[in-house]
Design a protein around this motif. Structure first.
Motif, short mmCIF file in Angstrom:
data_model
loop_
_atom_site.label_atom_id
_atom_site.label_comp_id
_atom_site.label_asym_id
_atom_site.label_seq_id
_atom_site.Cartn_x
_atom_site.Cartn_y
_atom_site.Cartn_z
N ALA A 85 0.99 -1.28 0.12
CA ALA A 85 0.01 0.10 0.10
C ALA A 85 0.88 1.15 -0.05
O ALA A 85 0.44 2.35 -0.53
N CYS A 86 2.02 1.08 0.75
CA CYS A 86 3.15 2.42 0.58
C CYS A 86 3.72 2.30 -0.76
O CYS A 86 3.86 3.65 -1.36
N LEU A 87 3.94 1.15 -1.31
CA LEU A 87 4.96 1.10 -2.68
C LEU A 87 4.02 1.56 -3.95
O LEU A 87 4.63 2.44 -4.77
N THR A 88 3.05 1.25 -3.68
CA THR A 88 1.95 1.46 -5.25
C THR A 88 1.99 3.01 -5.60
O THR A 88 2.46 3.46 -6.54
N PRO A 89 1.53 3.84 -4.47
CA PRO A 89 1.43 5.30 -4.92
C PRO A 89 2.95 5.88 -5.20
O PRO A 89 2.88 6.72 -6.22
N ILE A 90 3.91 5.62 -4.40
CA ILE A 90 5.20 6.15 -4.90
C ILE A 90 5.84 5.70 -5.96
O ILE A 90 6.55 6.38 -6.88
N GLY A 91 5.58 4.13 -6.58
CA GLY A 91 6.15 3.90 -7.84
C GLY A 91 5.38 4.39 -8.71
O GLY A 91 6.03 4.75 -9.78
#
Length: 206
Positions: free
Chosen positions: A67-73
């Protein structure tokens, strides 16, 4: 008593707001400590909720990481693509635009770079696979950009392009580490600093 719609039931904080708080705290925890050492208890304590609530919102540790990775990726990929389209491969305009856009995408979540580039992710797990997909997409853009720059400079050596792509990622990582230690530096200030550094390097090696 029924909890009002949109509320998490934790001190009257709306669910969407509480989720944003958890994701911000988790991004910082994963970015600073790495996946392996990151503590769900520390994330919960920082937000002022229980680990039980954390699990209710996001599931297991891997799910919270994703959930943290997806938006920043997504933001970083979009930032790099936009800069490359705008710069058109021109040197040094395109690399500086890419850096400016990366800094802008990371502002407010500077540690997020190290969520994406986390060497402690369990090998073979969904977290590692998801991070690898984003890294590979960014690496393909970097490879395209460095190849264009080298061709413009009269070099078509494939190993030169590979080496430059590798060096580019290391440079960006080093700059983000420095930026985290200097929170007063805005994305634009960092982009301006990089322009000065590029110019000085060009004079030194030109």
């Amino acid at each position: 008593m029924t909890t009002p719609k949109g509320r998490a039931g934790t001190k009257g904080v709306p669910r969407a707001q509480r989720e944003r708080q958890i994701l911000a705290a988790a991004t910082e925890e994963f970015g600073r400590r790495g996946y392996e050492a990151a503590s769900l208890a520390a994330i919960a304590a920082r937000v002022g909720v229980t680990k039980t609530l954390l699990h209710q919102y996001f599931g297991a540790k891997q799910d919270l990481y994703l959930a943290c990775l997806t938006p920043i990726g997504d933001r970083l990929l979009d930032a790099v693509r936009t800069a490359m389209d705008e710069g058109g491969g021109a040197m040094p305009r395109t690399p500086l635009l890419v850096l400016r856009n990366i800094f802008t995408a990371l502002e407010g979540r500077r540690e997020a770079w190290f969520v994406l580039y986390d060497a402690t992710l369990p090998a073979g797990g969904e977290a590692a696979r998801a991070a690898a997909r984003y890294r590979e997409a960014i690496d393909r853009l970097a490879a395209r950009g460095t190849a264009d720059l080298l061709r413009a400079a009269g070099s078509g050596d494939a190993l030169d392009a590979e080496a430059l792509s590798h060096a580019w990622r290391g440079m960006v990582t080093a700059l983000v580490r420095w930026w985290i230690r200097h929170p007063d530096q805005s994305p634009q200030a960092m982009a301006d600093r990089c322009a000065r550094l590029f110019a000085a390097a060009g004079r030194a090696f030109g």
